[in-house]
Design an enzyme around this catalytic site. Structure first.
Site, PDB file in Angstrom:
ATOM      1  N   ASP A   1      40.322 110.388 -96.137  1.00 12.72           N
ATOM      2  CA  ASP A   1      40.299 111.239 -94.956  1.00 12.72           C
ATOM      3  C   ASP A   1      41.470 110.905 -94.025  1.00 12.72           C
ATOM      4  O   ASP A   1      41.759 109.720 -93.777  1.00 12.72           O
ATOM      5  CB  ASP A   1      38.966 110.964 -94.229  1.00 12.72           C
ATOM      6  CG  ASP A   1      38.748 111.851 -93.025  1.00 12.72           C
ATOM      7  OD1 ASP A   1      38.736 113.072 -93.214  1.00 12.72           O
ATOM      8  OD2 ASP A   1      38.593 111.320 -91.917  1.00 12.72           O
TER       9      ASP A   1
ATOM     10  N   GLU B   1      43.951 113.577 -98.079  1.00 14.36           N
ATOM     11  CA  GLU B   1      44.008 114.660 -97.095  1.00 14.36           C
ATOM     12  C   GLU B   1      45.369 114.537 -96.420  1.00 14.36           C
ATOM     13  O   GLU B   1      45.532 113.855 -95.416  1.00 14.36           O
ATOM     14  CB  GLU B   1      42.894 114.557 -96.056  1.00 14.36           C
ATOM     15  CG  GLU B   1      42.868 115.816 -95.194  1.00 14.36           C
ATOM     16  CD  GLU B   1      42.146 115.684 -93.855  1.00 14.36           C
ATOM     17  OE1 GLU B   1      41.947 116.725 -93.205  1.00 14.36           O
ATOM     18  OE2 GLU B   1      41.807 114.562 -93.438  1.00 14.36           O
TER      19      GLU B   1
END
Ligand code: GLC
Length: 583
Positions: free
Chosen positions: A244, A304
């Protein structure tokens, strides 16, 4: 360097990356049984599994609710593995399902080594992994690296006093003056990125919500604890992580102010250019180390990775392919119009990057592709067109749950209905991300068959027509189209390993390309316009005779079509034509 040198340098980089990828690809946690098509694919090629795999992102709150309390759960996911297998999915990425106060719906983790009781138990998770293995479906977890929840015991300790054991696990600083944060950094979720804490009269830094304090990655103890977390899950059979918000891990140690651009953002804040708190070079050191841990378990790392250009994206693969296996190319999600020239530009850029491309159409932060590309008249046809595009490119696709049904956004109608805090803050300019996170549409009964209780978000009204049960029965549905393309992708060497060559690159309406491997040629022809198109494919440069017979594999529309490469090839509005070319 002249062009030839550039080309040979690129070839060398590609070779090094291929070797690195191949070496890292022989998985210890190889699922015990695979479908016949997957077996034949992996037997024929030395490519690592994740290059051939189709990934599927699912939002656990919204996928399937086994205990009928209105929230999805792990047992719900396990109960749908057969559906996913039949669809052609090889790996699922589950957005965070760890214990969490759910301020950011799981992206605020309060315990990295457990499952939120809302979703089940570790035993449920272990069963998901083993049931996945039986079907050849791997599990990818989401690793929230940049920050924890403010309820995490690490932060509770850190905040308790200036001399707490974990004080330096987070970013505590003196303000510039009374009520004045240490610098001008703005949180991406609104307001200053610093929150004053009365217990010790200092500020702490949070790139996202104030309930998501940033970890201090310069502290070796933090790094160690976080790396061990990944080991915990690898040992449970997890095949990798989606990382993330990787670009936010580090901040300038001097906390220099960011330059401010004119205007205000959608939350009414000044717009800061985040040069001192994102994309710092130290990110890459950490990714290399994390890759070292992943390699101990032959796991895959997906990033990401929001980037402004391909050169930036390239850096995430690492100089010797030693960072992320699969940094996502979000520039591909920003095309937002059916423009062959724009898609060509994006595809050619990533194909020439030397790294293995990763294609995404939408996710839990990005509005669903169905309506970003739909024209209101041909939406279902366009959904198939988009599937035919990103599932046949050279690279690994990551689907988003419900995309295979043509699920649409269901944005909140009133501010008081919004669950996502940024939607409340940004209303009405930014309605938040609830709309793309609604329950999966399993059938046309109440709550779309997701739950017998009221779901945490309202189902999208189109569930009556766009749902698994009804689409399953309709041979012409979006779901069955996805199944056909995914089945072809798993079987056809040109789609698995083939190179990519753009065809008719000047055509303003039709995107066409050739994929070839092991002497097999496949053409993909996509009419991105609302008008019928009739074209002649130019393959003169490709050693393909115009008399070569064509064997259509997947097409939309009912018109009689050409039998050979000489054409013309007739395409209905937004039509798809995928065919094998014999030589
Ligand atoms: C990532 C997630 C997003 C989340 C944010 C903070 O961007 O995709 O959903 O809100 O990180 O963790």
């Amino acid at each position: 360097m002249n062009c030839r040198h550039v080309a040979s340098a690129r070839a060398l980089v590609a070779l090094i990356l291929t070797i690195a990828f191949t070496v890292s690809g022989c998985s210890k946690s190889q699922p015990t049984s695979q479908t016949a098509t997957q077996q034949s694919a992996s037997q024929q090629s030395a490519a690592p599994w994740w290059k051939h795999a189709v990934f599927y992102e699912l939002y656990p709150r919204s996928f399937a609710d086994s205990d009928n309390n209105g929230l999805g759960d792990i047992n719900g996911i396990t109960s749908k593995l057969d559906y996913l297998k039949q669809l052609g999915v090889d790996a699922i990425w589950i957005t965070p399902c760890y214990p969490s106060p759910q301020v950011d719906f799981g992206y605020d983790v309060s315990d990295y080594e457990n499952i939120d009781p809302q979703y089940g138990t570790l035993a449920d998770f272990d069963r998901l992994v083993s049931e996945g293995q039986k079907r050849g479906i791997r599990i990818i977890m989401d690793f929230v690296m940049n920050h924890t929840s403010d309820r995490h015991p690490w932060f509770i300790d850190s905040k308790s006093s200036k001399t707490a054991a974990r004080r330096d696990w987070y970013m505590w600083r003196e303000g510039k003056g009374p009520q004045q944060p240490p610098n001008n950094w703005i949180s991406t979720f609104g307001g200053s990125a610093w929150k004053w804490d009365p217990t010790t009269s200092q500020f702490y830094y949070h790139y996202f919500y104030a309930e998501q304090p940033d970890l201090n990655w310069r502290n070796p103890a933090v790094k160690q604890a976080m790396f061990d977390t990944t080991r915990f899950w690898y040992k449970r059979g997890v095949a990798g992580f989606r990382l993330d918000a990787v670009d936010t891990l580090y901040e300038d140690p001097q906390l220099k102010d960011n330059p401010i651009k004119p205007g205000r953002n959608k939350y009414g804040d000044p717009i800061d250019e985040r040069i001192n708190n994102t994309k710092l070079p130290e990110v890459h050191d950490t990714l290399r180390e994390l890759r070292g841990v992943a390699d101990e378990y032959n796991a895959v790392l997906i990033g990401e990775t929001w980037t402004d250009n391909i050169d930036e994206l390239k850096t995430y693969y690492g100089g010797h392919g030693n960072e992320l296996h699969m940094p996502m190319d979000f520039m591909f999600t920003e095309v937002n119009k059916l423009s062959p020239s724009e898609f060509r530009r994006q595809i050619n850029a990533i194909q020439s990057s030397g790294g293995w491309p990763v294609f995404v159409l939408s996710n839990h932060d990005i509005r669903r592709s169905y309506e970003r590309y739909g024209d209101g008249i041909h939406n279902d046809q366009i959904a198939k067109l988009m599937a035919a595009l990103y599932l046949t490119l050279r690279g690994t696709p990551i689907m988003y749950y419900g995309e295979e049904l043509g699920m649409q956004n269901n944005d909140p109608k009133r501010r008081e209905d919004v669950k996502d805090p940024i939607g409340k803050l940004g209303w009405p300019k930014d309605k938040g991300r609830d709309g793309e996170r609604t329950p999966m549409q399993w059938n046309n009964t109440a709550n779309a068959g997701f739950s017998t209780a009221k779901p945490w978000l309202p189902v999208t009204p189109t569930y009556r027509t766009h749902n698994v049960t009804d689409e399953d029965k309709d041979p012409d549905s979006i779901l069955n189209f996805y199944r056909r393309v995914l089945a072809l992708r798993h079987q056809h060497p040109a789609l698995l390993d083939g190179d990519y060559t753009g065809l008719n690159e000047e055509d303003p309406n039709v995107l066409a390309y050739l994929r070839r491997a092991q002497g097999k040629n496949l053409i993909v022809v996509l009419n991105m316009s609302a008008k019928p198109q009739s074209i002649h494919l130019n393959v003169a440069q490709q050693n393909i005779a115009s008399s070569s017979p064509l064997k259509p594999l997947i097409t939309t529309g009912h018109g009689v079509n050409t039998q050979t490469m000489s054409g013309p090839l007739n395409l209905e509005p937004f039509g798809v034509f995928i065919a094998e070319v014999s030589q």
